[in-house]
Design a protein around this motif. Sequence first.
Motif, PDB file in Angstrom:
ATOM      1  N   ASN A  34      40.229  34.854  30.746  1.00  0.00           N
ATOM      2  CA  ASN A  34      40.181  35.999  31.647  1.00  0.00           C
ATOM      3  C   ASN A  34      41.070  37.116  31.100  1.00  0.00           C
ATOM      4  O   ASN A  34      42.133  36.867  30.507  1.00  0.00           O
ATOM      5  N   ALA A  77      36.875  34.464  32.342  1.00  0.00           N
ATOM      6  CA  ALA A  77      36.790  33.680  31.107  1.00  0.00           C
ATOM      7  C   ALA A  77      35.345  33.349  30.738  1.00  0.00           C
ATOM      8  O   ALA A  77      34.955  33.428  29.561  1.00  0.00           O
ATOM      9  N   GLU A  78      34.564  32.974  31.742  1.00  0.00           N
ATOM     10  CA  GLU A  78      33.177  32.561  31.478  1.00  0.00           C
ATOM     11  C   GLU A  78      32.366  33.715  30.906  1.00  0.00           C
ATOM     12  O   GLU A  78      31.569  33.554  29.978  1.00  0.00           O
ATOM     13  N   GLU A 101      42.600  40.559  32.540  1.00  0.00           N
ATOM     14  CA  GLU A 101      42.796  41.365  33.742  1.00  0.00           C
ATOM     15  C   GLU A 101      43.089  42.820  33.382  1.00  0.00           C
ATOM     16  O   GLU A 101      43.283  43.171  32.213  1.00  0.00           O
TER      17      GLU A 101
END
Length: 138
Positions: free
Chosen positions: A42, A54-55, A44
């Motif tokens: 991830n 993240a995906e 931000e």
Amino acid sequence: MKSQDLVAQAILARARAYAPYSGFKVGAALLGKSGAVYLGCNIENAAYSSTNCAERTAIFKAISEGERDFIAMAIVADTDQGCSPCGVCRQVLVEFFDDTVEIHLANLNGVIQSRTISQLLPGAFRPGDVQRNDRREL
Ligand code: THU
């Protein structure tokens, strides 16, 4: 590849998470049919909604490198159960995953729960659902 091995790669990706606002680090590892593994974390942003999970980092890397067909994805975070992907990520995954793709939801304590995209997003709006409209009336 064993699910534990893909989770181990997701744990490595998690270490690279940029999560100064939530403090919640997530890692993903996506195994393509070519054999390549795409890692994601991830990322931000001070404008919170600009955050990338993240995906999505992992799958956008894969697609942008030319990989379209996948075998499995592992997702890991410091959660009680396996880390569950958000709704936006589920919609992005359903664009490219069919139910042969194993999605391993993992935590840091060895929990691995394997799911399909249909289990995670039943009744999804899928690529084949898009109707091309003749918009001459507009
Ligand atoms: N996050 C992910 O990266 N993947 C998930 O499956 C759940 C949420 C991130 C987004 C944000 O940076 C932080 O976790 C807290 O929501």
